[in-house]
Design an enzyme around this catalytic site. Structure first.
Site, mmCIF file in Angstrom:
data_model
loop_
_atom_site.group_PDB
_atom_site.id
_atom_site.type_symbol
_atom_site.label_atom_id
_atom_site.label_comp_id
_atom_site.label_asym_id
_atom_site.label_seq_id
_atom_site.Cartn_x
_atom_site.Cartn_y
_atom_site.Cartn_z
ATOM 1 C CB SER A 57 0.201 -14.202 -9.449
ATOM 2 O OG SER A 57 0.630 -15.109 -10.455
ATOM 3 C CG HIS A 78 -2.025 -11.793 -6.144
ATOM 4 N ND1 HIS A 78 -1.015 -10.916 -6.486
ATOM 5 C CD2 HIS A 78 -1.463 -13.033 -6.144
ATOM 6 C CE1 HIS A 78 0.108 -11.603 -6.685
ATOM 7 N NE2 HIS A 78 -0.138 -12.872 -6.480
ATOM 8 C CD GLU A 90 -1.064 -7.055 -5.921
ATOM 9 O OE1 GLU A 90 -0.224 -6.182 -6.161
ATOM 10 O OE2 GLU A 90 -1.221 -8.078 -6.631
ATOM 11 C CG ASN A 128 3.460 -10.440 -9.338
ATOM 12 O OD1 ASN A 128 4.327 -10.440 -8.460
ATOM 13 N ND2 ASN A 128 2.564 -11.399 -9.445
#
Length: 223
Positions: A57, A78, A90, A128
């Site tokens: 991540s 991800h 992702e 993120n």
């Protein structure tokens, strides 16, 4: 349906069993040395043309790619927590990822009935990189006694329409995982505003990691 799916699953206790597969999706602990060691093994074991994907991540996908010795075959994939519910994946390409490798992961993601987005290999990727500065700001707001954690959670849910408030989300993700992501963002971008909030560091030091330990920003042992 359940028995049919389980019938297609084969367990193994050795990484050597991955020698004949077309796609490997790594999901080990979020530690770069551990991932690099695994990708070194995968680079040796996996057959030519096999796609090697990491679910990291926040860590640099290129580091895993270089460790494998076959960087063109390595890509980020991800998933989001909980992966059984969240639709987004992702697909993270490094400067070395072959286009057909990324295309394969997009095709697999579609077969899983999830939504794929493409991005480059940078700390935090898309979600993120946007999410954790916001979460960090919420922790700083709490530490400054601007409002209570309950009122901040409620304001975000009722005012922004988010399904969870920042402290509820931090406790689900895990404060240790969240701290590691914050540290990675701060290290890569060197922006003082991205430095982890001291309160988050203190909770992790105390072992208050969230739901998995029964206590984080909220106390779950009493519920």
């Amino acid at each position: 349906m359940r028995d049919e799916v389980l019938g297609r699953v084969t367990g193994a206790s050795s990484v050597e069993a991955l020698g004949d597969v077309d796609l490997v999706i790594e999901a080990v602990i979020e530690s770069l040395p551990v991932k690099e060691a695994l990708f070194a093994d995968l680079g040796r074991i996996a057959k030519p043309g096999a796609v090697l994907a990491t679910t990291t991540s926040s860590l640099p996908v290129i580091k895993c790619a270089l460790a494998s010795g076959r960087p063109a075959d390595v890509v980020g994939m991800h998933f989001f927590n909980p992966a059984t519910v969240m639709k987004l994946v992702e697909v993270v390409s490094t400067v070395s990822t072959a286009p057909d490798v990324a295309a394969t992961v997009h095709a697999v993601t579609a077969k899983l009935k999830k939504v794929a987005v493409s991005c480059n290999d940078r700390a935090g990727f898309i979600v993120n990189a946007l999410l954790f500065p916001y979460l960090n700001d919420a922790v700083s707001m709490l530490a400054a006694h601007y409002a209570s954690k309950t009122d901040i959670d409620t304001a975000v849910k009722a005012g922004l329409g988010y399904p969870m408030g920042p402290f509820e989300l931090l406790d689900v993700v895990g404060n240790d995982v969240s701290l590691a992501i914050e540290q990675e963002l701060h290290t890569e971008f060197r922006d003082p505003a991205l430095a982890p909030a001291p309160l988050l560091e203190q909770l992790v030091t105390a072992g208050y990691l969230g739901r998995k330990t029964g206590r984080g920003f909220h106390d779950y042992a009493r519920r």
